[in-house]
Scaffold this motif. Structure first.
Motif, PDB file in Angstrom:
ATOM      1  N   UNK A 695      44.667  49.363  32.355  1.00  0.00           N
ATOM      2  CA  UNK A 695      44.066  49.792  33.629  1.00  0.00           C
ATOM      3  C   UNK A 695      45.260  49.475  34.846  1.00  0.00           C
ATOM      4  N   UNK A 696      45.862  48.250  34.529  1.00  0.00           N
ATOM      5  CA  UNK A 696      47.126  48.026  35.419  1.00  0.00           C
ATOM      6  C   UNK A 696      48.093  49.255  35.614  1.00  0.00           C
ATOM      7  N   UNK A 699      47.355  52.194  37.298  1.00  0.00           N
ATOM      8  CA  UNK A 699      47.032  52.173  38.918  1.00  0.00           C
ATOM      9  C   UNK A 699      45.955  51.416  39.416  1.00  0.00           C
ATOM     10  N   UNK A 700      45.278  50.626  38.494  1.00  0.00           N
ATOM     11  CA  UNK A 700      44.260  49.632  39.095  1.00  0.00           C
ATOM     12  C   UNK A 700      45.134  48.491  39.707  1.00  0.00           C
ATOM     13  N   UNK A 701      44.643  48.266  41.037  1.00  0.00           N
ATOM     14  CA  UNK A 701      45.247  46.851  41.573  1.00  0.00           C
ATOM     15  C   UNK A 701      44.839  45.640  40.676  1.00  0.00           C
ATOM     16  N   UNK A 704      41.174  44.755  41.413  1.00  0.00           N
ATOM     17  CA  UNK A 704      40.238  45.747  40.648  1.00  0.00           C
ATOM     18  C   UNK A 704      40.193  45.534  39.096  1.00  0.00           C
TER      19      UNK A 704
END
Lengths: 790, 253
Positions: A695-696, A699-701, A704
Motif C-alpha cells: 500500500x505504501x 502511494x498510500x501515506x 492511511x
C-alpha cells in the motif's frame, strides 16, 4: 552454548519489546499472587508463633464479679487446661495534649507471679509494679495507643478510677496477643487516639474498684481434644450467677477475628484475579509464538532438512516461551517482594505484633511458575506441533495465500458504503474467528480489570459519605459506665453546646439461627432517630417497630436468615433469658455486624425499667472545646467516640490500605491493557507487513496505512469495550464478595466515571500502540518487503 | 483463457522520440549501499532519458542494478549521487511526503509477486487505489482493459497467477499513471500466461500513452520494447533501439 541457543538469544533480542510486554503481564499476575500468598504466610506464621509463645487463650469470658474461689471451679471443668482470672475495666483517661477524653481498658496483672496466659510482650520499659514499692501507681501502655500520643516509659497520665482522678506513671510499652488489633469493644474500626489498652497490678485495680479478692475477666486454654462448645457451655453455667456475659472462643474474639478476616481478604485476592492475568499472559505467549513459528517456517524446514530432530526443533521453541516465562517470574517475584514489603509496612497500622516481617512464600512462587510455564507451553504446543509435523520440502515453500470471503456483515444493505479498509478489517476478523475472539476477549479482560481498582476507591468514598453522613449524624457518642435511668439523658442535654441528644441502650446478646450464632451489641434506638439512623440498601430510613429487630444485611447472610424469619436472642447481661424475635428488615452498614431494636421495646424486654447506656449528641461547633472539657469532668461518661476522629481513623487505616491495593491493581491493570493492545498491534503489523508495504508503494501515506493496520484492532476494541465493562462489573462484584468480611465491607459502587476511565485507558493504550506500530511501519523497508516470495 | 486485448499486426508508428515529452532525466545517477569497506555499489553512475509513451525494457543479470534503477524511478529510494529528474522535478531531493505523492499520482507498480491484498476481491483491490487517486478510471473499466471483466468479484486466492498479475496491472493503471513500472511481471508465470500479461501492459502503453518500464532478465521479452537498456555491474552498458517492435504474440521463450 549450542548454536540453536545462540539463535534463541538473538531471536529474543529481535522480539524484545513483545517478549517484555508478555513477561510484564505475566509478572503482574505473579506479583499479585506472590504478594498476597506471602502476606498470608507472613501474617499466619507470625500470628501462630506469637500466640504460642505468648500463650494466647482459647476461651474468654466477661462477668460482673465473682470471688477468686470460683477460679478453682473453672479449673475443674473437664477439658480446661489453664485458667487465668483477673480484672479488665474501662476507665476515662486524661491524656496530655489530647482535648477529648480517651478511654482506657485496664487489664490486671496477676497478684503473684507472671501472667500464664495472654502474656504481654514488652517493647520498652518494664511491667508495672505494686504501689507499695513506688510512690505512684504505674501502668504499662499498649504500643498502639502509646505511639500516636508519644507516651514513653516515664510519661505521666491521669485516669479516673471509680470516680476518682489518679495520676499514673507509664512504666513500659507492651503488646499482647489479645490485642493484635486494638479497637473499642463493639467497634469494627480502630481508634488509637481515644482508645487504648493498659496493664496494671491486680491489687491497685482491684482496690480502686472494690473488686479485691474477685475477678471479672476469664481467659483459659483447652486440654488437647477438648470440645470448645462444651467448655463454653460449662463456663456459662458456672458464671451465670456472677453476672456472666457469655463465654466465647477465638472465632468470636475481636482481635483474632480481625486478623483472620484480613487473611480471608488476602485469600480472596490471591487466586482468581491473578489467574485472569496469567491466562491473558498465556494467550499472549501463544499469539507471539505462533507468529514467530509462522515467520520461521523456512528456518524450521532448513533445520529439519539438515537433520535436526522434531524433538530438538520443538524444544527450541519451548525454550523460547520458557525464556518469556522466566522473565515474567523474575519480574513477578521481584514485584511481589517489593509490594509485599510495602503492604507489611502498612499492616503495622492495624496489627501489633512483636515483629512482622515479610516472608516470601516460595511454594506459591514455585507453583505459580509451574502454572505459568504449563500455560505458556500449552499455548505454544499447537503451533510447535504444526511446525515440526510439516515435511521439510513443504515448509520450504511459502505458505499458501490466505483465502477470504465476504464478511457476514456485508450481506446488509449498508455494506455498500463500507470502505475498502473496513472490509479488509471485517474479513480478516472473520477469517480467523478463534484468534479474533481471543484477542477480543483479552481486550475485554483488559477493560474489565481496569474497573476493579476504582470500585475500591468509589466504595471507600461511598462508605465515608454513607456511614458518617447518612447513618451516623451525631458529632459525638457518649457512653455510660453502667446502664442508668433514662433521665440521665438530661445531664447530657445540659452539657455546653449540645443541640440534640438521642439516648441509646446497648445490650450484649447472642443471636442464634439454627447452629450459627453471633455475639454482638443489640442497639436500642429511638423509633426514628435524627442522629443515629438505621438505613436500608435503597437507602431509606427505617422506622423501628415495637416488635422485632433490624439486622445488618451481612449478619443475615452469616445467620442465613431473611426478613420474616425469627432468630433467638439470648441476653448476656443481667438476668439471663432467651426470646425469639422476628427480623423486620435488613440494614446497610459497612463495618462490623449489628442488630437494632426500638429502645422502648428493648427496655420492655429487659424488664429493668427505662434505661440507657449512652447518647448520641449533636454539638455546636463553637462550643466544642468547652463541651470536651465538661465531658472530661463527667465521671459517669465512660467513653467518648468522636465521629470526626472515627472517620479520620477509617481514612488513615482501612482507606489507606485499600488505597494502596487500588494503586497496585491500577498499575497492574494499566500494564496489562497496554501489553495486550501493543502485542496485538505488533502481531498484526508483522502478519501484514507485506500488504502494508504494498500500500505504501502504491502511494498510500503512512497515516492511511496506519489506519488500515489499526482498523481491525479498533473494530475488536469497539466490540470488546462493552463486554469488558460487563466483565469488569462481574470481577468487581466477585472480588468484593470475596473480600467483604464481617468486620469491614465495601459496597459495590459502579460509576459512569469508572467506566469512562476504563474506556479511556484502553483508548489511549490503543492510540499509543497504534503510534508505536506506525513508527515501526516507517522502519519497514519498502523494497525488501516487496521482494518476490520465493 | 480469454482476453479483451485485440491482436494487432504491428505496433503503430510513433512520433520520433525527440518530439515527445521528456519524463525522466538522469545524470551520473549512483546508489551505494553501506559505507567504507562494506560499501556496495548498486548503480555506478548512469545517464539516460525516458520519454512519454515509450516502452522500455531494462535487461540484465541478477545484481546488475536493474531493480535499484526501477526503485529510483518509482520513488522508493533516493540516489546517493547524481541527479534524477521527473518532468523537471528533482526526485533526488524530494522528501518522504513528496515521494508518497509522486507514487500516489504518477506511478503505477506491477510486482513479480503480484502483491494483491488477499482480503479484497479483484474489483476491490482496484477500487482501493481508485479511492486515493485524483482522476481514476472505474475499477470495472480498468479490469476490462486487462481482460478480466468476468472475474471481478473473486478473491486473489480464487484467481490463477496470470489473472492475479492482470488484476495487479489493472490496479496500477486505474489511477491513469504517467509511468508504469513492472518488476519481472512474468517471472512467476508460465509462457502462455506471461504472454497475456505482457499483452495487457503493451495495450495500456499503446492505448493510454503511458511510459512503461519493464524489468526482465529474459532477453526475448526485450523484442517488444521500443528501447532496451542493458545493465551490468551497475552500469548502463548499452541502449538499443528496436527499429521494429515485435508483437507480444510472436514472443516465445
Amino acid at each position: 552454548m549450542s548454536l540453536l541457543d545462540r539463535k534463541l538469544l538473538r531471536d529474543l533480542r529481535a522480539l524484545k519489546s513483545q517478549a517484555l510486554a508478555v513477561a510484564l503481564v505475566m509478572a503482574c499476575g505473579l506479583a499479585m499472587m506472590v504478594t498476597t500468598r506471602s502476606l498470608i504466610l507472613s501474617l499466619s506464621t507470625t500470628r501462630d508463633n506469637y500466640y504460642e509463645r505468648h500463650r494466647f487463650a482459647e476461651v474468654f469470658a466477661r462477668l460482673k464479679r465473682a470471688p477468686n474461689s470460683v477460679r478453682d471451679e473453672l479449673v475443674k471443668i473437664p477439658g480446661v487446661a489453664t485458667v487465668q482470672t483477673g480484672i479488665a475495666i474501662q476507665v476515662t483517661l486524661d491524656v496530655p495534649g489530647l482535648m477529648e477524653p480517651a478511654v482506657g481498658m485496664i487489664n490486671s496483672l496477676p497478684e503473684r507471679g507472671a501472667p500464664v496466659l495472654n502474656i504481654p510482650y514488652l517493647r520498652a520499659g518494664r511491667l508495672p509494679q505494686s504501689q507499695s514499692r513506688t510512690t505512684r501507681g504505674e501502668l504499662a501502655v499498649s504500643e498502639a495507643f502509646a505511639e500516636p500520643h508519644g507516651l514513653k516509659p516515664g510519661a505521666k497520665l491521669s485516669a479516673v478510677l471509680n470516680g476518682r482522678k489518679q495520676e499514673f506513671l507509664i512504666s513500659g510499652v507492651a503488646l499482647s496477643p489479645e490485642f493484635v488489633f486494638e479497637a473499642p469493644p463493639g467497634a469494627a474500626l480502630p481508634d488509637n487516639k481515644t482508645y487504648g489498652v493498659f496493664w496494671a497490678p491486680y491489687k491497685e485495680l482491684a482496690t480502686a474498684f472494690q473488686l479485691y479478692g474477685a475477678f471479672n475477666n476469664v481467659a483459659l486454654t483447652l486440654a488437647p481434644g477438648a470440645s470448645e462448645g462444651e467448655v463454653i457451655a460449662a463456663v456459662d453455667r458456672l458464671l451465670a450467677p456472677y453476672g456472666g456475659r457469655g463465654a466465647y472462643g477465638r472465632t468470636n474474639h475481636p482481635s483474632h477475628r480481625r486478623v483472620d478476616d484480613e487473611i480471608r481478604v488476602l485469600q480472596g485476592l490471591s487466586v482468581a484475579f491473578p489467574l485472569v492475568f496469567l491466562s491473558v499472559a498465556a494467550f499472549m505467549v501463544n499469539s507471539v509464538m505462533s507468529r514467530q513459528i509462522t515467520l520461521q517456517r523456512e528456518q524450521i524446514a532448513m533445520l529439519k532438512a539438515c537433520g535436526f530432530s522434531n524433538r530438538q526443533v520443538g524444544a527450541h521453541y519451548f525454550k523460547f516461551s520458557l525464556a518469556i516465562v522466566v522473565g515474567g517470574v523474575v519480574f513477578g517475584a521481584a514485584g511481589g517482594v517489593f509490594l509485599g514489603g510495602k503492604l507489611v509496612e502498612m499492616y503495622h497500622l492495624f496489627f501489633r505484633f512483636p515483629q512482622l516481617d515479610f516472608m516470601l512464600d516460595t511454594r506459591v512462587l514455585v507453583a505459580a511458575t509451574a502454572v505459568s510455564s504449563l500455560a505458556a507451553f500449552g499455548g505454544v504446543a499447537g503451533a510447535v506441533r504444526r511446525a515440526v509435523n510439516l515435511p521439510p520440502a513443504e515448509a520450504m515453500r511459502p505458505e499458501a495465500p490466505a483465502s477470504f470471503r465476504p464478511a457476514l456483515l456485508e450481506n446488509f444493505r449498508a455494506a455498500r458504503w463500507f470502505s475498502a479498509s473496513f472490509r479488509m478489517a471485517l474479513r480478516n476478523i472473520q477469517r480467523r474467528p478463534v484468534r479474533s475472539g481471543l484477542t477480543c476477549l483479552a481486550l475485554a479482560l483488559a477493560t474489565g480489570i481496569l474497573i476493579v481498582p476504582n470500585t475500591f476507591r468509589d466504595g471507600i468514598a461511598y462508605v465515608l459519605d454513607f456511614q458518617w453522613d447518612v447513618v451516623q449524624r451525631q458529632t459525638v457518642t457518649l457512653s455510660l459506665v453502667e446502664p442508668q435511668q433514662a433521665r440521665a439523658i438530661a445531664d447530657f442535654r445540659h452539657l455546653p453546646g449540645v443541640v440534640l441528644a438521642e439516648p441509646f441502650r446497648y445490650v450484649p446478646v447472642e443471636l442464634r439461627a439454627g447452629p450459627i450464632m453471633r455475639r454482638l451489641m443489640l442497639q436500642g434506638l429511638p423509633e426514628r432517630g435524627t442522629l443515629s439512623r438505621v438505613i436500608d440498601a435503597r437507602p431509606a430510613q427505617f422506622t423501628l417497630p415495637a416488635r422485632g429487630v433490624v439486622i445488618s444485611a451481612k449478619l443475615a447472610e452469616v445467620l442465613r436468615v431473611k426478613p420474616g424469619d425469627e432468630v433467638i436472642a439470648r441476653v448476656l447481661e443481667g438476668e439471663e433469658r432467651e426470646i425469639s424475635v422476628p427480623i423486620v428488615g435488613l440494614a446497610e452498614d459497612f463495618a462490623g455486624v449489628a442488630a437494632y431494636m426500638q429502645l422502648d421495646a428493648l427496655n420492655r424486654l429487659m424488664r429493668e425499667g427505662d434505661r440507657i447506656t449512652g447518647a448520641h449528641l449533636s454539638v455546636a461547633a463553637g462550643q466544642w472545646e468547652e463541651f470536651l472539657r465538661a465531658v472530661k469532668n463527667t465521671p459517669r461518661a465512660a467513653g467518648c467516640m468522636i465521629k470526626a476522629s472515627m472517620r479520620d481513623g477509617f481514612r488513615k487505616t482501612t482507606a489507606q490500605s485499600i488505597g494502596l491495593l487500588q494503586k497496585m491493581y491500577m498499575m497492574f491493570a494499566v500494564i496489562v491493557a497496554f501489553g495486550i493492545i501493543y502485542n496485538s498491534a505488533r502481531i498484526s503489523l508483522s502478519e501484514r507487513a507485506r500488504e502494508l508495504a504494498t500500500l505504501r508503494v502504491l502511494g498510500f501515506t503512512r497515516g492511511e496505512v496506519g489506519a488500515v493496520l489499526v482498523g481491525e484492532l479498533v473494530l475488536l476494541t469497539v466490540v470488546a469495550l462493552p463486554v469488558g465493562l460487563v466483565i469488569g462489573s462481574g470481577f468487581a462484584r466477585g472480588i468484593l464478595t470475596a473480600v467483604n468480611t464481617e468486620t469491614v465491607r465495601l459496597p459495590l459502587v459502579l460509576t459512569a466515571a469508572n467506566y469512562a476511565f476504563a474506556v479511556a485507558v484502553v483508548a489511549v493504550a490503543s492510540a499509543l500502540s497504534a503510534l508505536f506500530a506506525a513508527r515501526k511501519l516507517a522502519d519497514i523497508d519498502l523494497v525488501s518487503a516487496l521482494k518476490a516470495l520465493d | 483463457m480469454t482476453t479483451a486485448v485485440e491482436p494487432i499486426a504491428s505496433p503503430p508508428a510513433q512520433p520520433p522520440i525527440e518530439a515527445r515529452e521528456r519524463m525522466f532525466h538522469a545524470r551520473g545517477l549512483a546508489r551505494i549501499y553501506g559505507e567504507g569497506e562494506a560499501a556496495v555499489t548498486a548503480l555506478a553512475g548512469v545517464d539516460f532519458e525516458m520519454f512519454a509513451g515509450e516502452l522500455i525494457v531494462l535487461l540484465g543479470a541478477s545484481g546488475s542494478g536493474k531493480s535499484t534503477l526501477l526503485n529510483q524511478l518509482g520513488g522508493l529510494d533516493s540516489p546517493t549521487r547524481g541527479i534524477l529528474h521527473y518532468r523537471g522535478w528533482d526526485l533526488g531531493t524530494a522528501d518522504e511526503a513528496g515521494l508518497t505523492q509522486f507514487r500516489r499520482n504518477a506511478v503505477g507498480f506491477v510486482f513479480q509477486a503480484y502483491n494483491l491484498i488477499p482480503s479484497l476481491t479483484a474489483r476491490e483491490n482496484v477500487a482501493l487505489i481508485a479511492e486515493i487517486s485524483r482522476d481514476p478510471m472505474s475499477p470495472e473499466e480498468a479490469l476490462h482493459l486487462v481482460g478480466l471483466g468476468e472475474r471481478m468479484d473473486h478473491f486473489p486466492a480464487q484467481l490463477s497467477g496470470g489473472e492475479q498479475q492482470r488484476v495487479a496491472i489493472a490496479r496500477a493503471i486505474a489511477k491513469r499513471p504517467e509511468v508504469l513500472l513492472c518488476d519481472e511481471p512474468t517471472g512467476a508465470l508460465d509462457v502462455r500466461t506471461g504472454i497475456t500479461v505482457l499483452e495487457a501492459i503493451e495495450h495500456i502503453n499503446r492505448e493510454l500513452g503511458t511510459l512503461a518500464v519493464i524489468i526482465t532478465h529474459n532477453a526475448i521479452i526485450a523484442d517488444m520494447a521500443g528501447r532496451v537498456f542493458t545493465l551490468s555491474d551497475g552500469r548502463l552498458v548499452g541502449v538499443r533501439e528496436n527499429t521494429s517492435r515485435a508483437t507480444v504474440r510472436s514472443l516465445a521463450w
